[in-house]
Design a protein around this motif. Structure first.
Motif, PDB file in Angstrom:
ATOM      1  N   GLN A 125     -14.520 -26.416 -12.692  1.00 27.85           N
ATOM      2  CA  GLN A 125     -15.614 -26.175 -11.753  1.00 27.85           C
ATOM      3  C   GLN A 125     -16.922 -26.408 -12.481  1.00 27.85           C
ATOM      4  N   TYR A 156      -4.841 -21.490 -12.642  1.00 30.00           N
ATOM      5  CA  TYR A 156      -6.122 -20.778 -12.606  1.00 30.00           C
ATOM      6  C   TYR A 156      -7.081 -21.337 -13.659  1.00 30.00           C
ATOM      7  N   ASP A 158     -18.263 -18.239 -17.469  1.00 32.97           N
ATOM      8  CA  ASP A 158     -16.856 -18.141 -17.080  1.00 32.97           C
ATOM      9  C   ASP A 158     -15.986 -17.274 -17.983  1.00 32.97           C
ATOM     10  N   THR A 198      -9.174 -11.840 -15.935  1.00 35.19           N
ATOM     11  CA  THR A 198      -7.982 -12.339 -15.245  1.00 35.19           C
ATOM     12  C   THR A 198      -6.798 -12.359 -16.204  1.00 35.19           C
ATOM     13  N   TRP A 253      -8.415 -24.751 -12.664  1.00 40.37           N
ATOM     14  CA  TRP A 253      -9.427 -24.613 -11.603  1.00 40.37           C
ATOM     15  C   TRP A 253     -10.732 -24.072 -12.174  1.00 40.37           C
ATOM     16  N   LYS A 254     -10.644 -23.020 -12.971  1.00 43.92           N
ATOM     17  CA  LYS A 254     -11.846 -22.362 -13.506  1.00 43.92           C
ATOM     18  C   LYS A 254     -12.616 -23.288 -14.443  1.00 43.92           C
ATOM     19  N   THR A 255     -11.916 -23.989 -15.323  1.00 45.08           N
ATOM     20  CA  THR A 255     -12.603 -24.806 -16.320  1.00 45.08           C
ATOM     21  C   THR A 255     -13.129 -26.115 -15.751  1.00 45.08           C
ATOM     22  N   ASP A 265     -14.899 -13.558 -16.667  1.00 47.08           N
ATOM     23  CA  ASP A 265     -13.945 -13.607 -15.552  1.00 47.08           C
ATOM     24  C   ASP A 265     -12.570 -14.079 -16.019  1.00 47.08           C
ATOM     25  N   THR A 266     -12.568 -15.088 -16.877  1.00 44.86           N
ATOM     26  CA  THR A 266     -11.309 -15.634 -17.373  1.00 44.86           C
ATOM     27  C   THR A 266     -10.571 -14.597 -18.211  1.00 44.86           C
TER      28      THR A 266
END
Length: 146
Positions: free
Chosen positions: A145, A138, A96, A103, A141-143, A99-100
Protein backbone atom coordinates in the motif's frame (compact mmCIF):
# COMPACT_ATOMS: atom_id res chain seq x y z
CA UNK A 1 -2.34 -36.01 -0.47
CA UNK A 2 -0.80 -38.39 2.06
CA UNK A 3 1.94 -39.35 -0.40
CA UNK A 4 2.76 -35.68 -0.97
CA UNK A 5 2.92 -35.09 2.79
CA UNK A 6 5.24 -38.09 3.26
CA UNK A 7 7.52 -36.86 0.47
CA UNK A 8 7.65 -33.45 2.17
CA UNK A 9 8.57 -35.09 5.48
CA UNK A 10 11.35 -37.14 3.82
CA UNK A 11 12.77 -34.01 2.21
CA UNK A 12 12.58 -32.15 5.54
CA UNK A 13 14.53 -34.95 7.22
CA UNK A 14 17.24 -34.92 4.52
CA UNK A 15 17.46 -31.18 3.73
CA UNK A 16 15.74 -29.22 6.52
CA UNK A 17 17.40 -25.87 5.82
CA UNK A 18 16.77 -25.95 2.06
CA UNK A 19 13.19 -27.15 2.42
CA UNK A 20 12.37 -24.45 4.99
CA UNK A 21 13.78 -21.73 2.72
CA UNK A 22 11.85 -23.03 -0.29
CA UNK A 23 8.70 -23.44 1.81
CA UNK A 24 8.98 -19.91 3.20
CA UNK A 25 9.54 -18.36 -0.24
CA UNK A 26 6.68 -20.31 -1.77
CA UNK A 27 4.30 -19.39 1.04
CA UNK A 28 5.23 -15.70 0.94
CA UNK A 29 4.49 -15.84 -2.80
CA UNK A 30 1.20 -17.61 -2.11
CA UNK A 31 0.33 -14.91 0.41
CA UNK A 32 0.93 -12.25 -2.24
CA UNK A 33 -1.25 -14.09 -4.76
CA UNK A 34 -4.01 -14.36 -2.15
CA UNK A 35 -3.61 -10.67 -1.33
CA UNK A 36 -3.82 -9.60 -4.96
CA UNK A 37 -6.67 -11.93 -5.88
CA UNK A 38 -8.87 -12.13 -2.77
CA UNK A 39 -8.13 -8.93 -0.84
CA UNK A 40 -7.36 -6.47 -3.63
CA UNK A 41 -9.55 -8.29 -6.21
CA UNK A 42 -7.20 -7.52 -9.10
CA UNK A 43 -8.21 -10.51 -11.21
CA UNK A 44 -5.68 -12.55 -13.13
CA UNK A 45 -5.38 -9.93 -15.89
CA UNK A 46 -4.45 -7.31 -13.28
CA UNK A 47 -2.14 -9.57 -11.29
CA UNK A 48 1.30 -8.05 -10.73
CA UNK A 49 3.62 -11.04 -11.26
CA UNK A 50 6.72 -8.95 -10.64
CA UNK A 51 5.37 -8.06 -7.19
CA UNK A 52 4.79 -11.76 -6.46
CA UNK A 53 8.36 -12.57 -7.52
CA UNK A 54 9.69 -9.77 -5.29
CA UNK A 55 7.70 -11.10 -2.36
CA UNK A 56 8.95 -14.65 -3.04
CA UNK A 57 12.53 -13.35 -3.15
CA UNK A 58 12.04 -11.76 0.25
CA UNK A 59 10.62 -15.08 1.47
CA UNK A 60 13.50 -17.14 0.08
CA UNK A 61 16.27 -14.81 1.23
CA UNK A 62 14.92 -13.33 4.42
CA UNK A 63 11.87 -15.04 5.93
CA UNK A 64 13.44 -18.49 6.38
CA UNK A 65 13.76 -17.60 10.07
CA UNK A 66 11.31 -15.46 12.03
CA UNK A 67 12.26 -12.95 14.75
CA UNK A 68 10.67 -9.82 16.24
CA UNK A 69 13.04 -7.52 14.33
CA UNK A 70 11.99 -9.30 11.14
CA UNK A 71 8.99 -7.03 10.61
CA UNK A 72 10.93 -3.77 10.58
CA UNK A 73 13.51 -5.26 8.24
CA UNK A 74 10.77 -6.79 6.07
CA UNK A 75 9.07 -3.42 5.67
CA UNK A 76 12.40 -1.81 4.75
CA UNK A 77 13.35 -4.51 2.24
CA UNK A 78 9.98 -4.47 0.48
CA UNK A 79 9.97 -0.66 0.39
CA UNK A 80 13.43 -0.71 -1.19
CA UNK A 81 12.37 -3.35 -3.73
CA UNK A 82 9.34 -1.20 -4.54
CA UNK A 83 11.64 1.71 -5.37
CA UNK A 84 10.83 3.98 -2.44
CA UNK A 85 13.39 6.64 -1.59
CA UNK A 86 15.00 6.45 1.86
CA UNK A 87 12.70 9.20 3.13
CA UNK A 88 9.58 7.55 1.69
CA UNK A 89 10.63 4.17 3.03
CA UNK A 90 11.34 5.52 6.53
CA UNK A 91 7.98 7.34 6.52
CA UNK A 92 6.19 4.13 5.46
CA UNK A 93 7.98 2.12 8.15
CA UNK A 94 7.00 4.66 10.81
CA UNK A 95 3.40 4.55 9.55
CA UNK A 96 3.04 0.76 9.20
CA UNK A 97 5.38 -0.85 11.73
CA UNK A 98 3.17 -0.55 14.81
CA UNK A 99 0.06 -1.95 13.09
CA UNK A 100 2.10 -4.77 11.58
CA UNK A 101 3.72 -5.63 14.90
CA UNK A 102 0.39 -5.58 16.75
CA UNK A 103 -1.16 -7.85 14.11
CA UNK A 104 1.86 -10.14 14.48
CA UNK A 105 1.29 -10.31 18.24
CA UNK A 106 -2.41 -11.03 17.80
CA UNK A 107 -1.65 -14.04 15.61
CA UNK A 108 1.69 -15.68 16.42
CA UNK A 109 1.75 -16.12 20.22
CA UNK A 110 -1.62 -17.91 20.17
CA UNK A 111 -0.57 -20.05 17.21
CA UNK A 112 2.71 -21.00 18.86
CA UNK A 113 1.13 -21.79 22.24
CA UNK A 114 -1.41 -24.07 20.55
CA UNK A 115 1.34 -25.48 18.35
CA UNK A 116 3.64 -26.40 21.23
CA UNK A 117 0.89 -27.76 23.50
CA UNK A 118 -1.33 -29.64 21.09
CA UNK A 119 0.55 -30.38 17.86
CA UNK A 120 3.05 -33.26 17.57
CA UNK A 121 6.59 -32.12 16.82
CA UNK A 122 6.69 -33.40 13.25
CA UNK A 123 3.57 -31.36 12.30
CA UNK A 124 4.49 -28.05 13.94
CA UNK A 125 6.25 -26.56 10.93
CA UNK A 126 3.26 -27.35 8.73
CA UNK A 127 0.89 -25.63 11.17
CA UNK A 128 3.10 -22.54 11.29
CA UNK A 129 3.43 -22.45 7.51
CA UNK A 130 -0.34 -22.74 7.01
CA UNK A 131 -0.95 -19.80 9.34
CA UNK A 132 1.94 -18.03 7.63
CA UNK A 133 0.03 -18.03 4.34
CA UNK A 134 -2.64 -15.85 5.94
CA UNK A 135 -0.07 -13.62 7.66
CA UNK A 136 1.94 -13.35 4.43
CA UNK A 137 -1.19 -12.21 2.58
CA UNK A 138 -1.58 -9.49 5.23
CA UNK A 139 2.12 -8.50 4.95
CA UNK A 140 1.91 -8.35 1.17
CA UNK A 141 -1.17 -6.13 1.34
CA UNK A 142 0.27 -3.90 4.07
CA UNK A 143 3.71 -3.44 2.49
CA UNK A 144 2.39 -2.77 -1.00
CA UNK A 145 0.00 0.00 0.00
CA UNK A 146 1.35 3.42 -0.82
Amino acid sequence: MAALWKAYQRLMARHPWKVQIITAGTLVGAGDVISQQLVERRGFAGHNSQRTLKMMTVGFCFVGGFAPCFLGCFLAVVGTLNGLSMEENWSKIKRDYQDTLITNYYIWPAVQVANFYFIPLNYRLAVVQCVAIVFNAYLSWKTNQL
